[in-house]
Design a protein around this motif. Structure first.
Motif, PDB file in Angstrom:
ATOM      1  N   ALA A   1       1.066  -1.106   0.580  1.00 33.92           N
ATOM      2  CA  ALA A   1       0.164   0.005   0.077  1.00 33.92           C
ATOM      3  C   ALA A   1       0.971   1.156   0.366  1.00 33.92           C
ATOM      4  N   ALA A   2       2.004   1.217   0.896  1.00 33.03           N
ATOM      5  CA  ALA A   2       2.861   2.487   0.716  1.00 33.03           C
ATOM      6  C   ALA A   2       3.205   3.048  -0.863  1.00 33.03           C
ATOM      7  N   ASP A   3       3.531   2.239  -1.469  1.00 31.81           N
ATOM      8  CA  ASP A   3       3.600   2.577  -2.672  1.00 31.81           C
ATOM      9  C   ASP A   3       2.722   2.385  -4.186  1.00 31.81           C
ATOM     10  N   LEU A   4       1.529   1.790  -3.374  1.00 26.46           N
ATOM     11  CA  LEU A   4       0.440   1.662  -4.749  1.00 26.46           C
ATOM     12  C   LEU A   4      -0.745   2.539  -4.546  1.00 26.46           C
ATOM     13  N   ILE A   5      -0.731   3.170  -3.197  1.00 23.06           N
ATOM     14  CA  ILE A   5      -1.442   4.591  -2.524  1.00 23.06           C
ATOM     15  C   ILE A   5      -0.778   5.152  -2.712  1.00 23.06           C
ATOM     16  N   GLY A   6      -1.664   6.922  -3.100  1.00 23.31           N
ATOM     17  CA  GLY A   6      -0.738   7.818  -2.826  1.00 23.31           C
ATOM     18  C   GLY A   6      -1.740   8.726  -1.831  1.00 23.31           C
ATOM     19  N   PRO A   7      -0.185  10.163  -1.038  1.00 21.59           N
ATOM     20  CA  PRO A   7      -0.175  10.767  -0.092  1.00 21.59           C
ATOM     21  C   PRO A   7      -1.827  11.169   0.495  1.00 21.59           C
ATOM     22  N   ASP A   8      -3.288  10.938  -0.155  1.00 21.41           N
ATOM     23  CA  ASP A   8      -3.979  11.542   0.398  1.00 21.41           C
ATOM     24  C   ASP A   8      -4.874   9.593   0.642  1.00 21.41           C
ATOM     25  N   GLY A   9      -4.208   8.776   1.215  1.00 18.17           N
ATOM     26  CA  GLY A   9      -3.896   7.448   1.677  1.00 18.17           C
ATOM     27  C   GLY A   9      -5.229   6.803   1.342  1.00 18.17           C
ATOM     28  N   ASP A  10      -6.062   7.483  -0.073  1.00 22.74           N
ATOM     29  CA  ASP A  10      -7.911   6.924  -0.427  1.00 22.74           C
ATOM     30  C   ASP A  10      -7.391   6.558  -1.315  1.00 22.74           C
ATOM     31  N   HIS A  11      -6.517   7.037  -2.387  1.00 17.59           N
ATOM     32  CA  HIS A  11      -6.162   6.468  -4.163  1.00 17.59           C
ATOM     33  C   HIS A  11      -5.103   6.244  -4.515  1.00 17.59           C
ATOM     34  N   PRO A  12      -5.058   5.506  -5.011  1.00 22.42           N
ATOM     35  CA  PRO A  12      -4.423   4.612  -5.790  1.00 22.42           C
ATOM     36  C   PRO A  12      -3.079   5.784  -6.800  1.00 22.42           C
ATOM     37  N   SER A  13      -1.919   5.656  -6.302  1.00 25.63           N
ATOM     38  CA  SER A  13      -0.679   6.663  -6.932  1.00 25.63           C
ATOM     39  C   SER A  13      -0.630   5.873  -8.205  1.00 25.63           C
ATOM     40  N   ALA A  14       0.702   6.437  -9.457  1.00 21.12           N
ATOM     41  CA  ALA A  14      -0.018   5.830 -10.886  1.00 21.12           C
ATOM     42  C   ALA A  14       0.677   4.794 -10.624  1.00 21.12           C
ATOM     43  N   ALA A  15       2.191   3.905  -9.264  1.00 24.99           N
ATOM     44  CA  ALA A  15       1.584   3.396  -9.589  1.00 24.99           C
ATOM     45  C   ALA A  15       0.808   2.237  -9.273  1.00 24.99           C
ATOM     46  N   GLY A  16       0.074   2.991  -8.549  1.00 26.97           N
ATOM     47  CA  GLY A  16      -1.504   1.908  -8.291  1.00 26.97           C
ATOM     48  C   GLY A  16      -2.459   1.524  -9.188  1.00 26.97           C
ATOM     49  N   GLN A  17      -2.282   2.540  -9.946  1.00 27.89           N
ATOM     50  CA  GLN A  17      -3.300   2.670 -11.106  1.00 27.89           C
ATOM     51  C   GLN A  17      -3.047   1.378 -12.027  1.00 27.89           C
ATOM     52  N   GLN A  18      -1.638   1.500 -12.849  1.00 29.86           N
ATOM     53  CA  GLN A  18      -0.694  -0.110 -13.559  1.00 29.86           C
ATOM     54  C   GLN A  18      -1.402  -1.071 -12.553  1.00 29.86           C
TER      55      GLN A  18
END
Length: 197
Positions: free
Chosen positions: A154-171
């Protein structure tokens, strides 16, 4: 056809980074000559009204047509806090609407994910209501919680808001969703004829 919430809109990154767009742009997916329509809106759920008053049911009513061949629902934790049984009833209505509008479409229901191995009881309750409605509708249900999606990274896959996927999370979601979508598109595709949804 993608029915969903902010996990599918690119919220926190950009619409271009949203997993439905990544799937559609993937050369491996393009071989199926299929079009992805992303009807998701931030804040939506089966019950919860998001942007522009959108719910999963209204997304179906607005976007699904007779030409739609696959409808994938994803989410939604936004329904946490609703009246007991309300989400299951709303989900049942949404699935019935798909069957009415697109009788030949496959329905895949992906429940809400959890970013930890100890999800809240309310999140599990929404997951269970989604699963029950899917079972009654004869739809395929996929449980990100049981499958452990995102939890271990989750640290890599979720963005700074703690709720929505980061770019890596979207991938990450792209790879998970492609694994669900592509076999169904391939199975339902007569040769190379275009598919909508």
């Amino acid at each position: 056809m993608i029915i969903g919430d902010s996990l599918s809109t690119g919220h926190g990154t950009s619409p271009a980074d949203a997993w439905p767009n990544l799937v559609e742009k993937d050369p491996g997916f393009q071989q199926f000559h299929a079009t992805i329509v992303n009807a998701a809106h931030d804040g939506s759920g089966y019950v919860s009204a998001g942007d522009n008053g959108s719910t999963f049911g209204s997304q179906v009513d607005t976007a699904v047509t007779e030409a739609t061949r696959l409808v994938l629902f994803f989410g939604s934790e936004n329904d946490m806090g609703t009246t007991p049984g309300e989400t299951e009833a709303a989900a049942a209505r949404a699935f019935a609407s798909v069957k009415s509008r697109a009788p030949d479409a496959d329905i895949v229901v992906v429940g809400p994910p959890s970013y930890t191995g100890t999800p809240e009881a309310e999140r599990l309750n929404i997951r269970d209501q989604d699963r029950a409605a899917a079972a009654k509708a004869g739809a395929d249900f996929v449980d990100p919680i049981d499958l452990g999606w995102i939890m271990n990274d989750a640290a890599d896959l979720i963005g700074p808001d703690g709720d929505h996927p980061s770019a890596a999370g979207q991938q990450y979601l792209q790879s998970k969703m492609e694994a669900l979508i592509e076999p169904r598109i391939r199975q339902g595709s007569p040769g190379n004829s275009p598919l909508a949804g």
